[in-house]
Design a protein around this motif. Structure first.
Motif, PDB file in Angstrom:
ATOM      1  N   SER A  64      95.312  10.295  62.331  1.00 37.54           N
ATOM      2  CA  SER A  64      95.168   9.455  61.230  1.00 37.54           C
ATOM      3  C   SER A  64      94.513   8.504  60.530  1.00 37.54           C
ATOM      4  O   SER A  64      95.023   7.273  60.410  1.00 37.54           O
ATOM      5  N   ARG A  65      93.532   8.920  60.444  1.00 39.05           N
ATOM      6  CA  ARG A  65      92.628   8.607  59.195  1.00 39.05           C
ATOM      7  C   ARG A  65      93.981   8.199  57.440  1.00 39.05           C
ATOM      8  O   ARG A  65      94.054   9.959  57.176  1.00 39.05           O
ATOM      9  N   PRO A  66      92.767   7.622  57.142  1.00 38.70           N
ATOM     10  CA  PRO A  66      93.569   7.430  55.543  1.00 38.70           C
ATOM     11  C   PRO A  66      92.600   8.265  55.393  1.00 38.70           C
ATOM     12  O   PRO A  66      91.611   9.181  55.211  1.00 38.70           O
ATOM     13  N   GLY A  67      93.368   8.317  53.773  1.00 42.90           N
ATOM     14  CA  GLY A  67      92.793   9.606  53.031  1.00 42.90           C
ATOM     15  C   GLY A  67      92.914  11.210  52.594  1.00 42.90           C
ATOM     16  O   GLY A  67      92.974  11.134  51.423  1.00 42.90           O
ATOM     17  N   LEU A  68      93.951  11.207  53.844  1.00 44.44           N
ATOM     18  CA  LEU A  68      94.358  12.738  53.450  1.00 44.44           C
ATOM     19  C   LEU A  68      95.662  12.651  53.426  1.00 44.44           C
ATOM     20  O   LEU A  68      96.219  11.279  54.613  1.00 44.44           O
ATOM     21  N   ASP A  69      96.727  13.255  53.080  1.00 49.76           N
ATOM     22  CA  ASP A  69      98.442  12.630  53.611  1.00 49.76           C
ATOM     23  C   ASP A  69      98.098  13.629  54.158  1.00 49.76           C
ATOM     24  O   ASP A  69      97.328  14.904  54.761  1.00 49.76           O
ATOM     25  N   PRO A  70      99.385  14.002  55.027  1.00 43.81           N
ATOM     26  CA  PRO A  70      99.974  14.654  56.317  1.00 43.81           C
ATOM     27  C   PRO A  70     100.240  16.357  55.544  1.00 43.81           C
ATOM     28  O   PRO A  70      99.467  17.441  56.323  1.00 43.81           O
ATOM     29  N   LYS A  71     100.254  16.697  54.224  1.00 37.19           N
ATOM     30  CA  LYS A  71     100.332  17.461  54.089  1.00 37.19           C
ATOM     31  C   LYS A  71      98.787  18.084  53.955  1.00 37.19           C
ATOM     32  O   LYS A  71      98.850  19.799  53.660  1.00 37.19           O
ATOM     33  N   GLN A  72      98.450  17.744  53.256  1.00 35.03           N
ATOM     34  CA  GLN A  72      96.669  17.635  52.862  1.00 35.03           C
ATOM     35  C   GLN A  72      95.682  18.240  53.689  1.00 35.03           C
ATOM     36  O   GLN A  72      95.553  19.604  54.476  1.00 35.03           O
ATOM     37  N   ARG A  73      96.690  17.279  54.846  1.00 37.12           N
ATOM     38  CA  ARG A  73      95.891  17.615  56.131  1.00 37.12           C
ATOM     39  C   ARG A  73      96.007  19.740  56.933  1.00 37.12           C
ATOM     40  O   ARG A  73      94.927  19.769  57.525  1.00 37.12           O
ATOM     41  N   GLN A  74      97.476  19.419  57.024  1.00 36.73           N
ATOM     42  CA  GLN A  74      97.943  20.317  57.183  1.00 36.73           C
ATOM     43  C   GLN A  74      96.801  21.253  56.742  1.00 36.73           C
ATOM     44  O   GLN A  74      96.328  22.370  57.264  1.00 36.73           O
ATOM     45  N   LEU A  75      97.153  22.082  55.045  1.00 34.43           N
ATOM     46  CA  LEU A  75      96.154  23.208  54.457  1.00 34.43           C
ATOM     47  C   LEU A  75      94.552  23.165  55.225  1.00 34.43           C
ATOM     48  O   LEU A  75      94.379  23.728  55.059  1.00 34.43           O
ATOM     49  N   VAL A  76      94.166  21.733  55.378  1.00 34.71           N
ATOM     50  CA  VAL A  76      92.710  22.135  55.558  1.00 34.71           C
ATOM     51  C   VAL A  76      92.893  22.805  57.512  1.00 34.71           C
ATOM     52  O   VAL A  76      92.166  23.776  57.239  1.00 34.71           O
ATOM     53  N   THR A  77      94.200  22.337  57.978  1.00 35.63           N
ATOM     54  CA  THR A  77      93.950  22.754  59.099  1.00 35.63           C
ATOM     55  C   THR A  77      94.024  24.132  59.241  1.00 35.63           C
ATOM     56  O   THR A  77      93.221  25.214  60.335  1.00 35.63           O
ATOM     57  N   LEU A  78      95.366  24.503  58.417  1.00 34.80           N
ATOM     58  CA  LEU A  78      95.819  26.660  58.195  1.00 34.80           C
ATOM     59  C   LEU A  78      94.365  27.084  58.014  1.00 34.80           C
ATOM     60  O   LEU A  78      94.396  28.204  58.470  1.00 34.80           O
ATOM     61  N   GLY A  79      93.557  26.305  56.937  1.00 33.33           N
ATOM     62  CA  GLY A  79      92.275  27.125  56.656  1.00 33.33           C
ATOM     63  C   GLY A  79      91.557  27.047  57.375  1.00 33.33           C
ATOM     64  O   GLY A  79      90.703  28.153  58.128  1.00 33.33           O
ATOM     65  N   ILE A  80      90.681  26.412  58.297  1.00 33.12           N
ATOM     66  CA  ILE A  80      89.843  25.805  58.818  1.00 33.12           C
ATOM     67  C   ILE A  80      90.903  26.899  60.187  1.00 33.12           C
ATOM     68  O   ILE A  80      89.681  27.805  60.661  1.00 33.12           O
ATOM     69  N   LEU A  81      91.911  26.922  60.759  1.00 33.73           N
ATOM     70  CA  LEU A  81      92.468  27.966  61.816  1.00 33.73           C
ATOM     71  C   LEU A  81      92.684  29.837  61.593  1.00 33.73           C
ATOM     72  O   LEU A  81      92.089  30.564  62.368  1.00 33.73           O
TER      73      LEU A  81
END
Length: 148
Positions: A64-81
């Motif tokens: 829920s933090r500001p700074g990244l939108d949900p698409k950006q958050r998911q790209l980061v998550t996909l890369g980490i996983l």
């Protein structure tokens, strides 16, 4: 989403924790397409505190933090996983969530191709095949490749 009453001792039932949980539940329900209750229920008889922390910390504090939108958050998550490897069940969930927040299959595949350069082909292949299952379930195959 209603906070389940079986949390163990240790402050999880405090008003502050309840607020974090509720914030996380709202965020998770907005992006996951409704699968969160099943995951939380699956943890109820073995690790209900973990379920609480997924909601409260993972989504209430972090997602829920500001700074990244949900698409950006998911790209980061996909890369980490992908880089972690061995996270295919979570990768499957987050591939679906990525689609829910507006990423395209092509963008998801490109993220995995990009990850191959940093974490290797075996991990990228595992991610691609996991995503392929999600795409097939949603009738999104074949994926249109990016023109080089």
């Amino acid at each position: 989403m209603e906070h389940v009453s079986f949390w163990s001792a240790g402050g999880i039932d405090s008003p502050e924790e309840q607020a974090r949980y509720e914030r996380g539940a709202a965020v998770l329900n907005a992006v996951d397409g409704g699968s969160a209750p099943a995951v939380m229920e699956a943890l109820a008889d073995i690790a209900p505190d973990l379920a609480h922390h997924i909601f409260a910390f993972g989504f209430g504090d972090i997602y829920s933090r500001p700074g990244l939108d949900p698409k950006q958050r998911q790209l980061v998550t996909l890369g980490i996983l992908t880089a972690l490897g061995g996270c295919e069940p979570q990768l499957k969930v987050h591939t679906g969530t990525s689609l829910n927040v507006g990423l395209t299959p092509t963008e998801i595949v490109e993220a995995f191709i990009h990850a191959a350069g940093y974490c290797g082909f075996p991990k990228a292949l595992n991610a691609i095949f996991t995503a392929k299952e999600v795409f097939a379930d949603r009738g999104l195959l074949p994926v249109t490749p990016v023109s080089s």
